[in-house]
Scaffold this motif. Sequence first.
Motif, short mmCIF file in Angstrom:
data_model
loop_
_atom_site.label_atom_id
_atom_site.label_comp_id
_atom_site.label_asym_id
_atom_site.label_seq_id
_atom_site.Cartn_x
_atom_site.Cartn_y
_atom_site.Cartn_z
N ASN A 7 0.96 -1.00 -0.03
CA ASN A 7 -0.22 0.09 0.12
C ASN A 7 0.52 1.05 -0.22
O ASN A 7 0.50 2.27 -1.15
CB ASN A 7 -0.79 0.07 1.14
N ASP A 8 1.68 1.32 0.76
CA ASP A 8 3.36 1.79 0.73
C ASP A 8 3.50 2.99 -0.49
O ASP A 8 3.30 4.07 -0.97
CB ASP A 8 3.86 2.08 1.49
N LEU A 9 3.14 1.69 -1.38
CA LEU A 9 4.31 1.59 -2.31
C LEU A 9 3.40 2.22 -3.60
O LEU A 9 3.82 2.89 -4.88
CB LEU A 9 5.33 0.42 -3.17
N ARG A 10 2.37 2.02 -3.31
CA ARG A 10 0.81 2.54 -4.56
C ARG A 10 0.79 3.92 -3.65
O ARG A 10 0.67 4.68 -5.00
CB ARG A 10 0.04 1.69 -4.04
N GLN A 11 1.35 4.11 -3.00
CA GLN A 11 1.26 5.49 -2.75
C GLN A 11 2.30 6.56 -3.12
O GLN A 11 1.96 7.60 -4.23
CB GLN A 11 0.80 5.93 -0.95
N ALA A 12 3.75 5.68 -3.39
CA ALA A 12 4.76 6.25 -3.80
C ALA A 12 4.46 6.39 -5.36
O ALA A 12 4.56 7.40 -5.67
CB ALA A 12 5.49 5.16 -3.28
N ALA A 13 4.03 5.85 -6.24
CA ALA A 13 3.31 5.75 -7.30
C ALA A 13 2.95 6.94 -7.68
O ALA A 13 3.63 7.37 -8.63
CB ALA A 13 3.52 4.10 -8.02
N LEU A 14 2.09 7.57 -6.88
CA LEU A 14 1.13 9.12 -7.23
C LEU A 14 2.62 9.88 -6.94
O LEU A 14 1.67 10.36 -7.33
CB LEU A 14 0.57 8.68 -6.61
N ASP A 15 3.88 9.59 -6.63
CA ASP A 15 3.97 11.24 -6.01
C ASP A 15 5.08 11.24 -7.38
O ASP A 15 5.78 10.67 -7.80
CB ASP A 15 5.14 10.26 -4.68
N PRO A 16 4.54 12.80 -7.19
CA PRO A 16 5.57 13.60 -8.63
C PRO A 16 6.67 13.49 -8.88
O PRO A 16 7.70 13.75 -9.29
CB PRO A 16 4.66 14.63 -9.03
N GLU A 17 7.82 14.02 -7.54
CA GLU A 17 8.65 14.18 -6.48
C GLU A 17 9.89 12.36 -7.10
O GLU A 17 10.41 12.23 -7.27
CB GLU A 17 8.88 14.72 -5.67
N ILE A 18 8.87 11.89 -7.36
CA ILE A 18 9.82 10.36 -7.83
C ILE A 18 9.26 9.43 -9.23
O ILE A 18 8.41 9.32 -9.57
CB ILE A 18 8.82 9.42 -6.66
N ASN A 19 10.42 9.91 -9.97
CA ASN A 19 10.60 9.91 -10.98
C ASN A 19 11.59 8.44 -11.78
O ASN A 19 10.91 7.91 -12.25
CB ASN A 19 11.39 11.29 -12.12
N HIS A 20 12.91 8.63 -10.88
CA HIS A 20 13.83 7.10 -10.98
C HIS A 20 13.29 6.16 -9.79
O HIS A 20 13.29 6.82 -8.92
CB HIS A 20 15.09 7.35 -10.84
N VAL A 21 12.63 5.42 -10.37
CA VAL A 21 12.52 4.07 -9.26
C VAL A 21 13.54 2.79 -9.56
O VAL A 21 13.53 2.01 -10.77
CB VAL A 21 11.18 3.63 -9.06
#
Length: 431
Positions: A118-132
Amino acid sequence: MMKVIVIGASHGGLEAVTALTERTDVTEIVWIDQRDIPALVGSELKNIPVERIKLFSHSKVTNVNPKKHMIEVQAGGKSLQESYDKLILGVGAMAAKLPVPGNQLAKIKTLRNRQDMNDLRQAALDPEINHVVVIGAGYIGIGAVEIFAAAGKKVTVIDVFDHPLATYLDSELTAVLAKEMTEHGVTLALDQRVEKFVGEGTVKEVVTNQATFSAELVVLSAGARPNTAWLKDAITLLPNGMIKTDDYMQTSEPDIFAIGDATTVYSNAAKQELTIQLATNAVRQGRFAVRNLTEKLHPFEGVQGSSGLKLFDYMFASTGLNTPASERFGTEVGSVFLKQKILDNHLSAPINAEVLFKLFYDPKTLKILGAQILSKKDLTAYINTISLAIQAGFTIEQLAYTDFFFQPLFNTPWNLLNQAGQQAMKQAGIV
């Protein structure tokens, strides 16, 4: 009348608690987890008579005293003691951290449970995260890859093996999945080892023995270790830290049972105890622990390690042995590989999709040992049939002529499994 304590609220713990509520001789149930149990279990809690359960959320068991049948719990800032008649340990395993420089940096996340997902699904919506960067190309890692790739992130997956899902599938299938990931913009950094994480407070780069990759977020899914160090003075542990249990889920202490990812399970295909960390195994163990609480009547029947996953347009599943596993265990196997249309060739896509299927068998006994399947059409249920065949001791000849239904819009007169069995018979020289 019994008081039973269950430690752990993941799949196995939930199943154990559910089964305990069905026993009339269990008068008190205590359920403990370091996380928020209602949030972790979700809607499934509605199916349990919670009035019979004493919940300890955000609580940590720090000691087990088998002689006194007592545990110590840190709850609400206090140290408490709880007695038990029977204790079920579903303590699970923790995602392994890489022992490399920079592993303490922020934004390096692990992926092991529902809350992590669930935490990762929320992180996927974070516009500041581009490179994973995802470290580990097993089932868990690949699941994270799809989440972030679907969200438009630039995803790199790193693994020490030279193809993804290397311990789950053979190269005929992984080649298709590797191509699928590349076509969806995923960078495959395979046959590489992470040497360090770089950043000031927060991770910015992942450095391997071959390259450097940008990262605003790192997802670690490179194995797990059992959460058992604190139990070493209470029960017998195996050299790798796993809890030693018998066929009835009983530990070295007769009133303590263990289930889930901190235990091994018997593989009917490999004919030995293995670490197979799957929710399906944990729920079975949870049920069997409760069935055997007072008397050893129901031995655990073993598992095949059946699992499945979806990656973009492909769905795949496997059970039993594969080529890497057979090589690791020194088990001789025969195998056949089928790549064909699901239906008669005159029918067009999308009705008539392609399927890849590989069957493994013992060349001496001709018993079925494993299988894997991949297609853009959901054919994963075929693997359940093979799992049943392994558990029942079916041979390739029995599979070749088993009565499966035929309907032109669904399959062919000789079912895919029939065809695999017949091809294996030819390979084995059976008329």
